[in-house]
Design a protein around this motif. Structure first.
Motif, PDB file in Angstrom:
ATOM      1  N   VAL A   1      -9.993 -20.172  -2.381  1.00 59.55           N
ATOM      2  CA  VAL A   1     -11.398 -20.579  -2.315  1.00 59.55           C
ATOM      3  C   VAL A   1     -12.002 -20.006  -1.051  1.00 59.55           C
ATOM      4  O   VAL A   1     -11.387 -20.051   0.011  1.00 59.55           O
ATOM      5  N   GLY A   2     -13.220 -19.470  -1.152  1.00 58.65           N
ATOM      6  CA  GLY A   2     -13.903 -18.974   0.035  1.00 58.65           C
ATOM      7  C   GLY A   2     -14.365 -17.545  -0.120  1.00 58.65           C
ATOM      8  O   GLY A   2     -14.188 -16.923  -1.168  1.00 58.65           O
ATOM      9  N   GLY A   3     -14.928 -17.027   0.934  1.00 54.11           N
ATOM     10  CA  GLY A   3     -15.390 -15.638   0.930  1.00 54.11           C
ATOM     11  C   GLY A   3     -14.439 -14.776   1.731  1.00 54.11           C
ATOM     12  O   GLY A   3     -13.228 -14.758   1.493  1.00 54.11           O
ATOM     13  N   THR A   4     -14.977 -14.073   2.719  1.00 53.49           N
ATOM     14  CA  THR A   4     -14.135 -13.277   3.614  1.00 53.49           C
ATOM     15  C   THR A   4     -13.462 -14.251   4.571  1.00 53.49           C
ATOM     16  O   THR A   4     -14.094 -14.791   5.463  1.00 53.49           O
ATOM     17  N   ASN A   5     -12.175 -14.474   4.387  1.00 55.27           N
ATOM     18  CA  ASN A   5     -11.476 -15.510   5.135  1.00 55.27           C
ATOM     19  C   ASN A   5     -11.070 -15.033   6.525  1.00 55.27           C
ATOM     20  O   ASN A   5     -10.402 -14.004   6.649  1.00 55.27           O
ATOM     21  N   PRO A   6     -11.438 -15.762   7.595  1.00 55.20           N
ATOM     22  CA  PRO A   6     -11.119 -15.332   8.960  1.00 55.20           C
ATOM     23  C   PRO A   6      -9.631 -15.119   9.208  1.00 55.20           C
ATOM     24  O   PRO A   6      -9.245 -14.151   9.862  1.00 55.20           O
ATOM     25  N   SER A   7      -8.778 -16.009   8.671  1.00 59.73           N
ATOM     26  CA  SER A   7      -7.347 -15.866   8.945  1.00 59.73           C
ATOM     27  C   SER A   7      -6.767 -14.625   8.271  1.00 59.73           C
ATOM     28  O   SER A   7      -5.799 -14.037   8.756  1.00 59.73           O
ATOM     29  N   LEU A   8      -7.372 -14.193   7.156  1.00 63.49           N
ATOM     30  CA  LEU A   8      -6.929 -12.957   6.508  1.00 63.49           C
ATOM     31  C   LEU A   8      -7.293 -11.750   7.364  1.00 63.49           C
ATOM     32  O   LEU A   8      -6.476 -10.836   7.553  1.00 63.49           O
ATOM     33  N   LEU A   9      -8.502 -11.732   7.905  1.00 66.04           N
ATOM     34  CA  LEU A   9      -8.905 -10.620   8.774  1.00 66.04           C
ATOM     35  C   LEU A   9      -8.016 -10.556  10.020  1.00 66.04           C
ATOM     36  O   LEU A   9      -7.620  -9.476  10.456  1.00 66.04           O
ATOM     37  N   GLU A  10      -7.707 -11.724  10.580  1.00 65.75           N
ATOM     38  CA  GLU A  10      -6.826 -11.763  11.752  1.00 65.75           C
ATOM     39  C   GLU A  10      -5.444 -11.219  11.410  1.00 65.75           C
ATOM     40  O   GLU A  10      -4.816 -10.524  12.213  1.00 65.75           O
ATOM     41  N   ALA A  11      -4.964 -11.543  10.198  1.00 64.77           N
ATOM     42  CA  ALA A  11      -3.662 -11.044   9.766  1.00 64.77           C
ATOM     43  C   ALA A  11      -3.686  -9.525   9.618  1.00 64.77           C
ATOM     44  O   ALA A  11      -2.771  -8.828  10.080  1.00 64.77           O
ATOM     45  N   LEU A  12      -4.711  -8.993   8.979  1.00 64.92           N
ATOM     46  CA  LEU A  12      -4.801  -7.540   8.792  1.00 64.92           C
ATOM     47  C   LEU A  12      -4.904  -6.816  10.133  1.00 64.92           C
ATOM     48  O   LEU A  12      -4.425  -5.693  10.276  1.00 64.92           O
ATOM     49  N   GLY A  13      -5.543  -7.474  11.103  1.00 61.98           N
ATOM     50  CA  GLY A  13      -5.671  -6.856  12.418  1.00 61.98           C
ATOM     51  C   GLY A  13      -4.428  -6.966  13.271  1.00 61.98           C
ATOM     52  O   GLY A  13      -4.312  -6.295  14.296  1.00 61.98           O
ATOM     53  N   SER A  14      -3.459  -7.816  12.853  1.00 65.33           N
ATOM     54  CA  SER A  14      -2.289  -8.081  13.701  1.00 65.33           C
ATOM     55  C   SER A  14      -0.945  -7.828  13.034  1.00 65.33           C
ATOM     56  O   SER A  14      -0.013  -7.358  13.676  1.00 65.33           O
ATOM     57  N   THR A  15      -0.820  -8.176  11.755  1.00 62.87           N
ATOM     58  CA  THR A  15       0.466  -8.108  11.063  1.00 62.87           C
ATOM     59  C   THR A  15       0.519  -6.864  10.177  1.00 62.87           C
ATOM     60  O   THR A  15      -0.432  -6.583   9.454  1.00 62.87           O
ATOM     61  N   LYS A  16       1.630  -6.153  10.221  1.00 64.91           N
ATOM     62  CA  LYS A  16       1.720  -4.884   9.479  1.00 64.91           C
ATOM     63  C   LYS A  16       1.774  -5.090   7.968  1.00 64.91           C
ATOM     64  O   LYS A  16       1.123  -4.392   7.203  1.00 64.91           O
ATOM     65  N   LEU A  17       2.575  -6.068   7.533  1.00 63.26           N
ATOM     66  CA  LEU A  17       2.825  -6.257   6.102  1.00 63.26           C
ATOM     67  C   LEU A  17       2.172  -7.559   5.633  1.00 63.26           C
ATOM     68  O   LEU A  17       2.545  -8.642   6.077  1.00 63.26           O
ATOM     69  N   ASN A  18       1.195  -7.438   4.731  1.00 58.68           N
ATOM     70  CA  ASN A  18       0.447  -8.603   4.279  1.00 58.68           C
ATOM     71  C   ASN A  18       0.574  -8.775   2.767  1.00 58.68           C
ATOM     72  O   ASN A  18       0.288  -7.840   2.002  1.00 58.68           O
ATOM     73  N   LEU A  19       1.015  -9.965   2.339  1.00 56.79           N
ATOM     74  CA  LEU A  19       1.223 -10.277   0.926  1.00 56.79           C
ATOM     75  C   LEU A  19       0.172 -11.312   0.529  1.00 56.79           C
ATOM     76  O   LEU A  19       0.238 -12.470   0.946  1.00 56.79           O
ATOM     77  N   LEU A  20      -0.812 -10.893  -0.278  1.00 53.89           N
ATOM     78  CA  LEU A  20      -1.993 -11.708  -0.529  1.00 53.89           C
ATOM     79  C   LEU A  20      -2.045 -12.233  -1.961  1.00 53.89           C
ATOM     80  O   LEU A  20      -1.679 -11.527  -2.905  1.00 53.89           O
ATOM     81  N   TYR A  21      -2.555 -13.464  -2.090  1.00 54.21           N
ATOM     82  CA  TYR A  21      -2.833 -14.016  -3.418  1.00 54.21           C
ATOM     83  C   TYR A  21      -3.935 -13.168  -4.047  1.00 54.21           C
ATOM     84  O   TYR A  21      -4.980 -12.928  -3.446  1.00 54.21           O
TER      85      TYR A  21
END
Length: 386
Positions: free
Chosen positions: A298-318
């Motif tokens: 639920v939501g739009g552009t999620n802040p924690s997702l952007l933070e993850a993309l900016g910090s963590t190399k491998l991202n597994l998203l719903y």
């Protein structure tokens, strides 16, 4: 000088929260001096402060702590404050920017009052608040009705996700809503902490966690963030890494139900570690995760997702529209289908370091190209001054 009143965030300087961080960045990164920000800030103290924050005029609005309804009362009292300021200072042709759709049943009566002074009323509709499982059915019904009222009456809806903009245009086509898209922002600067810092070593030692040997989840502890699916699928996988969960976990009904359904307490890999409010430490934890799991539905552009993309190399998203819109080909995707995330986790640990590094570069490029705070703030300033 264009006067912009911002209503709906808890206030600045930001302590937590997406809207608060957004307003803080809008103010502190301001480039165009032809804008004057006026920001409503929530307080439970009867003695309210009026103060300057990086050039923004901030006014605390006292609200009694009356549960969920306090946010509605806060928005209405903030609008009253804005109207009073506009009249007292003879302001003309500015903007009221309301964050979230909490006051739909009441907004119609305010619109002509602001229009009288040449002030437009803009709304950020946020995500699908009426879908959040934490709300009772009557509250969810209110959220949906309220959303419709805000969409119908706003002069402009600023959507932070293209998927949310499409939803607004489709669902409320009869109102012919005026919309635009401006995303949420993020930073891609590295943590100031090193492996040898005492706070790093204390935190990792406390939870018996090793760098690059854990998958990470960061987010509010609510059902719509898919904790049950992520934990169940992780437990079914044969990965050796830990699952580190940073959340405001309380030993509440949801926690107990989750434990009963998954028996995560029997799996030593699953570690609920509470919250981390130290931004540098959290960034270091993100940077040193093997991978990040994002289950927000639920939501739009999620802040924690952007933070993850900016910090963590491998991202597994719903795999839902607004997550895919942000991650594009810089992430891997899973569904709620049985075995989907389990299989993805087992594939992820077989990736070469070069493949993981390539995902990391692509993720940072996504943030740099589309979501940097500098670009987002400029888009807002351009929109405000059109």
């Amino acid at each position: 000088m264009k006067d912009i009143f911002i209503v709906g965030s808890k206030g600045i300087p930001a302590q937590y929260g997406g809207y608060e961080t957004f307003v803080d960045n809008l103010v502190t990164r301001q480039e165009n001096k032809n804008i004057k920000y006026h920001v409503a800030c929530m307080t439970f103290n009867k003695e309210t402060r009026h103060y300057d924050y990086n050039g923004a005029d901030c006014q605390e609005i006292h609200i009694p702590n009356i549960g969920g309804a306090k946010a509605i009362l806060y928005d209405l009292k903030a609008l009253d404050w804005a109207l009073k300021e506009i009249k007292a200072n003879n302001m003309r042709n500015g903007l009221i920017y309301i964050l979230a759709c909490r006051i739909g049943p009441f907004i119609k009566s305010y619109i002509p009052k602001f229009h009288k002074y040449g002030f437009e009323v803009w709304v950020n509709p946020d995500g699908h608040e009426w879908l959040r499982a934490k709300w009772s059915k009557p509250v969810r019904k209110y959220w949906k009705v309220s959303e419709g009222g805000m969409v119908k009456n706003a002069d402009l809806l600023v959507c932070d996700s293209k998927n949310i903009e499409k939803y607004i245009q489709t669902t409320y086509a009869k109102y012919k809503p005026n919309t635009t898209f401006i995303a949420y922002g993020a930073d891609i600067n590295s943590s100031n902490l090193s492996q040898d810092d005492s706070k790093v070593r204390e935190w990792f030692s406390k939870f018996d966690i090793k760098e690059n040997n854990y998958f990470l989840i960061v987010g509010r502890f609510v059902p719509e963030n898919n904790y049950e699916t992520m934990i169940r699928e992780f437990m079914a996988s044969d990965v050796k890494q830990d699952l580190v969960i940073i959340t405001n976990v309380e030993k509440n009904k949801f926690y107990e139900e989750l434990k009963e359904k998954t028996h995560f307490d029997k799996d030593k890999r699953v570690k609920f570690v509470g919250t981390v409010y130290d931004k540098d430490l959290l960034k270091y934890i993100r940077e040193n995760a093997f991978g990040y799991l994002h289950g927000h539905s639920v939501g739009g552009t999620n802040p924690s997702l952007l933070e993850a993309l900016g910090s963590t190399k491998l991202n597994l998203l719903y795999d839902v529209g607004f997550n895919h819109e942000v991650g594009e080909d810089a992430a891997l995707y899973w569904s709620k289908e049985n075995g989907s995330l389990k299989n993805l986790l087992e594939e992820a640990i077989k990736l070469t370091q070069e493949q993981i590094d390539d995902f990391g570069k692509a993720a940072k490029k996504r943030v740099q190209d589309e979501y940097s705070w500098e670009k987002i703030v400029k888009r807002y300033e351009d929109q405000f001054l059109q």
